[in-house]
Design an enzyme around this catalytic site. Sequence first.
Site, PDB file in Angstrom:
ATOM      1  N   TRP A  24       1.142  -1.109   0.018  1.00 54.11           N
ATOM      2  CA  TRP A  24      -0.202   0.015  -0.067  1.00 54.11           C
ATOM      3  C   TRP A  24       1.148   1.277  -0.041  1.00 54.11           C
ATOM      4  O   TRP A  24       1.574   1.320   0.872  1.00 54.11           O
ATOM      5  CB  TRP A  24      -0.821  -0.122   1.313  1.00 54.11           C
ATOM      6  CG  TRP A  24      -1.811   1.175   1.512  1.00 54.11           C
ATOM      7  CD1 TRP A  24      -2.681   1.545   0.409  1.00 54.11           C
ATOM      8  CD2 TRP A  24      -1.947   1.910   2.476  1.00 54.11           C
ATOM      9  NE1 TRP A  24      -3.453   2.550   1.059  1.00 54.11           N
ATOM     10  CE2 TRP A  24      -3.075   2.704   2.327  1.00 54.11           C
ATOM     11  CE3 TRP A  24      -1.401   1.922   3.859  1.00 54.11           C
ATOM     12  CZ2 TRP A  24      -3.561   3.685   3.193  1.00 54.11           C
ATOM     13  CZ3 TRP A  24      -1.694   3.100   4.698  1.00 54.11           C
ATOM     14  CH2 TRP A  24      -2.786   3.793   4.372  1.00 54.11           C
ATOM     15  N   ASP A  49      -0.074  -5.247   9.720  1.00 53.54           N
ATOM     16  CA  ASP A  49      -1.120  -4.393   9.291  1.00 53.54           C
ATOM     17  C   ASP A  49      -1.981  -5.031   8.965  1.00 53.54           C
ATOM     18  O   ASP A  49      -2.047  -6.070   7.854  1.00 53.54           O
ATOM     19  CB  ASP A  49      -0.572  -3.438   8.027  1.00 53.54           C
ATOM     20  CG  ASP A  49      -1.822  -2.438   7.634  1.00 53.54           C
ATOM     21  OD1 ASP A  49      -2.656  -2.485   8.449  1.00 53.54           O
ATOM     22  OD2 ASP A  49      -1.405  -1.693   6.873  1.00 53.54           O
ATOM     23  N   LYS A  57     -12.875  -1.594   6.849  1.00 54.05           N
ATOM     24  CA  LYS A  57     -13.559  -2.352   6.035  1.00 54.05           C
ATOM     25  C   LYS A  57     -14.297  -3.254   6.700  1.00 54.05           C
ATOM     26  O   LYS A  57     -15.348  -3.860   5.993  1.00 54.05           O
ATOM     27  CB  LYS A  57     -12.329  -3.257   5.164  1.00 54.05           C
ATOM     28  CG  LYS A  57     -11.034  -2.041   4.874  1.00 54.05           C
ATOM     29  CD  LYS A  57     -10.824  -1.473   3.873  1.00 54.05           C
ATOM     30  CE  LYS A  57      -9.848  -0.574   3.827  1.00 54.05           C
ATOM     31  NZ  LYS A  57      -9.438   0.418   2.642  1.00 54.05           N
TER      32      LYS A  57
END
Length: 392
Positions: free
Chosen positions: A128, A209, A244
């Site tokens: 990311w 993460d 999410k």
Amino acid sequence: MAHLFFEHVGSQPSDLVLEIGRMWAKDPNPEKINLGIGIFLDEKGKCPVLKAVKEAETFLVENELSKTYLPIEGDALFLEETKRLLFSENAPQVAAAQTLGGTGALRVIADYLKLEWNHPIYVSDPTWANHHGVFTAAGLEVKTYPYYDRTTYTSKKKEFFDFLEHVGKGSILLLHGCCHNPTGIDFTQKEWDHILEICLKRGLLPFFDIAYLGLGEGIEKDRYAVETFYKSGIEMLVAFSYSKTMDLYKERVGALMIVNHSHTVDAMQSTIKQIIRRNYSNPPAHGALVVQAILSDSKRKKLWLDEVEEHRLRSVEMRALICNELESWIRHKKEFQEAKGFFSYLGISKEMVLKLREESIYLLDDSRLNVLGVNGSNIARLKEVFSRLKHG
Ligand code: LMR
């Protein structure tokens, strides 16, 4: 005339993920398609509010008695429930704080590392994009480890394991707990076990993460790495997000957890609190209270678990649809098919990505797409545009 203090300031490139979302939002074409940013989209192309969230919000409206500040580290029950969700127990040897989304967790942890364990941090190549930004801004030395080959669009796991055997002791290893962003290629349970073994043997510090819990293979399997590492007794860091997994994007609700098996866990907690106090004082309440009202109530929790599973199944279904309908555009079908979560690379050139953008179809420049941008209503148009561009 007033002095112009800022006459010479420079500008920065805009963030590509968010910029593409902005371009999509501004596009007047009613047939525009958003395959860019990583959000859940339903069959109508909408990002919904979960029923469990609505129920929790109704409960809060009726029962909230005060808007006074939360503690610096956030809501206690929220943190307890988050620990249970990640580690399946209310882990005692953990310094923890509620954060401004997963990004806030990454940044507070990075600030902490800069103070107390200023070693190079290795992120996957690719990762990311904001990982580089957040860690660099905190002053850490950011390096990469091999993960995925962007010429063949296949994983580089063998090179990764070689890297693990040679990287310097004490290095920090940023690992995507599940649903790797941007490739969708995850480690198997056996591979996680092996990574853990090497981290223990070589003195590497794992930093997870985990932003897509439940959306890869379901909650239990998606937390396998975090839970297994935790239970091994290794010290580790976790940045977690509810954006999410509960569709709470704009509420900015996440958490950081640092497992510390020495006597310094209270000292660590005090430094984390100081970092937060000096940045934004204490976190906002709404999102965290919604989360704790869901996780601490068995009925609402069950409703959420069902909803997150529905989301997951939809992503599996849309991935299969893309594999069937847009097959000739996928550079490496097997890797695409087996990927987990929202993302994969299609494996097309930037030139093609830009041509698609002229047709109001938005994916990232490197051809990462969010499979949930596809639905039963837009697949025919995607197929038509793709085949027109392909053939001329
Ligand atoms: C993404 O990668 O699309 C998401 O994580 C959203 C973001 O903030 O970049």
